[in-house]
Design a protein around this motif. Structure first.
Motif, short mmCIF file in Angstrom:
data_model
loop_
_atom_site.label_atom_id
_atom_site.label_comp_id
_atom_site.label_asym_id
_atom_site.label_seq_id
_atom_site.Cartn_x
_atom_site.Cartn_y
_atom_site.Cartn_z
N LEU A 157 46.59 15.80 -80.42
CA LEU A 157 46.66 14.34 -80.41
C LEU A 157 47.44 13.86 -79.18
O LEU A 157 47.05 12.88 -78.53
CB LEU A 157 47.32 13.83 -81.69
CG LEU A 157 46.48 13.93 -82.96
CD1 LEU A 157 47.34 13.78 -84.20
CD2 LEU A 157 45.38 12.88 -82.96
N CYS A 158 48.53 14.54 -78.86
CA CYS A 158 49.33 14.15 -77.69
C CYS A 158 48.59 14.40 -76.38
O CYS A 158 48.86 13.73 -75.37
CB CYS A 158 50.66 14.92 -77.69
SG CYS A 158 51.78 14.47 -79.02
N ASN A 159 47.67 15.36 -76.38
CA ASN A 159 46.98 15.73 -75.14
C ASN A 159 45.68 14.96 -74.92
O ASN A 159 45.02 15.15 -73.90
CB ASN A 159 46.68 17.23 -75.14
CG ASN A 159 47.94 18.06 -74.98
OD1 ASN A 159 48.97 17.55 -74.56
ND2 ASN A 159 47.88 19.33 -75.33
N THR A 160 45.29 14.11 -75.87
CA THR A 160 44.11 13.27 -75.72
C THR A 160 44.54 11.80 -75.71
O THR A 160 45.73 11.50 -75.83
CB THR A 160 43.10 13.55 -76.85
OG1 THR A 160 43.75 13.47 -78.13
CG2 THR A 160 42.49 14.93 -76.70
N THR A 161 43.59 10.88 -75.57
CA THR A 161 43.95 9.48 -75.34
C THR A 161 43.72 8.58 -76.54
O THR A 161 44.47 7.63 -76.75
CB THR A 161 43.16 8.93 -74.13
OG1 THR A 161 43.49 9.71 -72.96
CG2 THR A 161 43.49 7.47 -73.85
N PHE A 162 42.69 8.83 -77.34
CA PHE A 162 42.43 7.94 -78.48
C PHE A 162 41.72 8.69 -79.59
O PHE A 162 41.17 9.77 -79.38
CB PHE A 162 41.61 6.72 -78.04
CG PHE A 162 40.22 7.03 -77.53
CD1 PHE A 162 39.11 6.99 -78.37
CD2 PHE A 162 40.02 7.36 -76.19
CE1 PHE A 162 37.84 7.28 -77.88
CE2 PHE A 162 38.76 7.65 -75.70
CZ PHE A 162 37.66 7.61 -76.55
N THR A 163 41.79 8.12 -80.78
CA THR A 163 41.08 8.64 -81.94
C THR A 163 39.97 7.67 -82.31
O THR A 163 40.13 6.45 -82.20
CB THR A 163 42.03 8.76 -83.16
OG1 THR A 163 43.13 9.58 -82.82
CG2 THR A 163 41.32 9.36 -84.36
N ILE A 164 38.83 8.22 -82.78
CA ILE A 164 37.75 7.37 -83.23
C ILE A 164 37.13 7.95 -84.50
O ILE A 164 36.98 9.16 -84.64
CB ILE A 164 36.65 7.20 -82.15
CG1 ILE A 164 35.51 6.35 -82.69
CG2 ILE A 164 36.15 8.54 -81.64
CD1 ILE A 164 34.49 5.94 -81.66
N SER A 165 36.82 7.07 -85.45
CA SER A 165 36.06 7.48 -86.64
C SER A 165 35.04 6.39 -86.94
O SER A 165 35.24 5.22 -86.61
CB SER A 165 36.98 7.69 -87.85
OG SER A 165 37.49 6.45 -88.31
N ASN A 166 33.94 6.79 -87.57
CA ASN A 166 32.87 5.85 -87.91
C ASN A 166 32.36 6.21 -89.30
O ASN A 166 31.78 7.28 -89.49
CB ASN A 166 31.74 5.93 -86.88
CG ASN A 166 30.60 4.97 -87.20
OD1 ASN A 166 30.78 4.02 -87.96
ND2 ASN A 166 29.43 5.21 -86.63
N VAL A 167 32.60 5.33 -90.27
CA VAL A 167 32.16 5.56 -91.64
C VAL A 167 31.03 4.59 -91.96
O VAL A 167 31.16 3.37 -91.74
CB VAL A 167 33.32 5.37 -92.65
CG1 VAL A 167 32.83 5.52 -94.08
CG2 VAL A 167 34.42 6.38 -92.36
N VAL A 168 29.92 5.12 -92.47
CA VAL A 168 28.77 4.29 -92.83
C VAL A 168 29.02 3.65 -94.19
O VAL A 168 29.27 4.34 -95.18
CB VAL A 168 27.48 5.13 -92.88
CG1 VAL A 168 26.29 4.26 -93.29
CG2 VAL A 168 27.22 5.78 -91.53
N GLY A 169 28.96 2.33 -94.24
CA GLY A 169 29.14 1.60 -95.48
C GLY A 169 27.80 1.12 -96.03
O GLY A 169 26.73 1.49 -95.53
N PRO A 170 27.83 0.31 -97.08
CA PRO A 170 26.58 -0.17 -97.71
C PRO A 170 25.80 -1.10 -96.80
O PRO A 170 26.36 -1.84 -95.99
CB PRO A 170 27.07 -0.90 -98.97
CG PRO A 170 28.49 -1.23 -98.69
CD PRO A 170 29.03 -0.17 -97.79
N GLN A 171 24.48 -1.05 -96.95
CA GLN A 171 23.60 -1.87 -96.12
C GLN A 171 23.51 -3.31 -96.60
O GLN A 171 23.20 -4.21 -95.84
CB GLN A 171 22.20 -1.27 -96.09
CG GLN A 171 22.16 0.17 -95.63
CD GLN A 171 20.78 0.76 -95.77
OE1 GLN A 171 19.86 0.41 -95.04
NE2 GLN A 171 20.60 1.65 -96.74
N GLU A 172 23.73 -3.52 -97.92
CA GLU A 172 23.59 -4.84 -98.49
C GLU A 172 24.94 -5.35 -98.97
O GLU A 172 25.92 -4.60 -99.05
CB GLU A 172 22.60 -4.85 -99.65
CG GLU A 172 22.99 -3.97 -100.84
CD GLU A 172 22.78 -2.49 -100.60
OE1 GLU A 172 23.80 -1.77 -100.57
OE2 GLU A 172 21.63 -2.07 -100.43
N GLU A 173 25.02 -6.65 -99.25
CA GLU A 173 26.26 -7.22 -99.75
C GLU A 173 26.58 -6.68 -101.13
O GLU A 173 25.68 -6.45 -101.95
CB GLU A 173 26.16 -8.75 -99.79
CG GLU A 173 26.09 -9.39 -98.42
CD GLU A 173 26.12 -10.91 -98.50
OE1 GLU A 173 27.20 -11.50 -98.34
OE2 GLU A 173 25.04 -11.49 -98.74
#
Length: 452
Positions: free
Chosen positions: A367-383
């Motif tokens: 973590l110290c040797n890289t610049t940023f963290t990213i995550s992407n979680v798929v949520g529901p398509q409808e309300e």
């Protein structure tokens, strides 16, 4: 140790270490006023409390080894109801007030170990619910599945939300196997070197050791999924993740143009660290199996890490769609490799042989040797609704990391909200950075539309 105790998984023990002590925050906006008693009843009857990890204390035996110990749930101890505005600024809107409250949670508030490691904050004035769940209980996919199991579709109150998860399995030929072995070898060597000593060049968005203790700010970048689909259609077989990473590359370049107008040479590499789900069938389709107490191989933390390099380019002298082309080439190579699986195996091996303290040290170093963290979680398509109350947004973030920039995206009902969490002493203007990301997507969409 009690006869009913269950040992923590290796990943669960890792997230109990001081340097990796992580709490996941799921932020849910609601349309109507919140009925607290109804929410408590919904949680009490939900699948969440059917899983033993949510009804167990985390205890340590005489050797210091962590275990789950079943206990009786006192719902009132897990709920914090706030009836007043959470911001001292009376003119601040709900969006800013919620972001300020959650940013404080990222650094100053840990979960008490004298009760199961979850709690729910209800901001009555702002119509917002915040689920705080310790990372040792599960990863983003597990927790999203658990959360959505207590929701229903707005248009069909009896139906569970649906999640569309692509399943693109490459056809395995002899040549593909050779390519996989080649890229796997290269990327794993790079991963190991990152753990040991290689680090990104210092820039205006760099963090480092100790930055996880610094105060935080949060802003939200909101994207239209239709715009992202329009952009991805420009390149055959491109994905939403390709577009997302192109947007991040372009947005960071835009921001660095502002913060370091003369200080960076073109092509400087900045490295992101992404978490990749390793389950074969994630999501609500497998929720009934995922939540069973005897399915420990599925529930919990099962993810690998991959390094995702981006390259700074002056935004006023480059075609915005070049970011998409570079992102697709890079991510395709990552998909062809076994980097995420091998990083998981390496972490599991280190945990099993050298223990959680050494594994925590290596994770902290990367973590110290890289610049940023990213995550992407798929949520529901409808309300969707919770207890009949329509949900207006779904967002997620986590406790502070040594990175000064942490990006967590969740898609929901045609849009995607990306929480831009920053160390405010390093990145004092997260709203401007969020706008850089939003403008990057709009410019790409305009370029694609002009070319059609």
């Amino acid at each position: 140790m009690s006869g009913d105790d269950e040992p923590l998984t290796p990943a669960g023990r890792l997230f109990q270490q001081p340097q990796m002590n992580q709490v996941i925050h799921c932020v849910i906006g609601l349309k109507n006023q919140i009925d607290v008693d109804l929410i408590k009843t919904e949680i009490q009857n939900s699948v969440m409390l059917q899983h033993p990890r949510f009804t167990s204390l985390m205890v340590r035996d005489h050797r210091g080894v962590e275990h789950w110990r079943p206990t009786k749930i006192d719902m009132d101890r897990h709920f914090l109801v706030i009836n007043h505005p959470v911001s001292e600024d009376e003119d601040e809107d709900d969006e800013s007030a919620i972001s300020e409250y959650v940013s404080d949670l990222c650094t100053v508030s840990q979960l008490s170990t004298d009760k199961p490691l979850w709690e729910i904050h209800i901001l009555m004035v702002h119509k917002c619910i915040i689920f705080r769940i310790h990372h040792s209980l599960g990863d983003g996919i597990s927790l999203m599945s658990m959360l959505l199991a207590g929701c229903r579709k707005l248009q069909d109150p009896q139906a569970l939300p649906s999640i569309s998860i692509p399943n693109n399995k490459p056809r395995r030929t002899f040549w593909n196997i050779l390519v996989t072995l080649f890229f796997s070898f290269i990327f794993v060597i790079q991963f190991i070197l990152r753990c040991l000593w290689i680090r990104d060049r210092k820039t205006a968005i760099s963090g480092g050791s100790g930055v996880d203790l610094w105060p935080r700010k949060i802003a939200t970048a909101t994207f239209s999924l239709e715009h992202m689909k329009t952009v991805k259609a420009y390149i055959p077989n491109a994905t939403i993740n390709d577009v997302l990473f192109a947007v991040i590359s372009s947005g960071i370049s835009r921001y660095l143009d502002f913060r370091e107008p003369n200080g960076l040479r073109d092509g400087v590499q900045l490295t992101g660290l992404a978490m990749v789900n390793l389950r074969k069938q994630p999501g609500l389709q497998e929720l009934s199996n995922l939540m069973k107490s005897n399915s420990g191989a599925r529930w919990g933390n099962k993810f690998g890490m991959i390094l995702l390099p981006i390259y700074y380019h002056r935004s006023n002298s480059s075609d915005p769609l070049e970011y998409l082309k570079r992102a697709k080439v890079m991510i395709d190579r990552k998909k062809q490799s076994l980097e995420s699986h091998l990083s998981y195996k390496i972490g599991d091996f280190v945990m099993s042989t050298l223990g959680p303290k050494f594994a925590s040290l290596l994770n902290y170093r990367i973590l110290c040797n890289t610049t940023f963290t990213i995550s992407n979680v798929v949520g529901p398509q409808e309300e969707i609704t919770i207890g009949g109350n329509p949900v207006t947004f779904l967002r997620a973030n986590n406790s502070a990391l040594p990175h000064a920039l942490v990006l967590n995206m969740v898609s929901y009902a045609g849009k995607a909200d990306m929480q831009v969490q920053v160390a405010k002493e390093i990145i004092p203007d997260p709203k401007f950075l969020a706008k850089c990301f939003e403008d990057a997507l709009l410019e790409m969409k305009e370029q694609v539309t002009a070319k059609i």
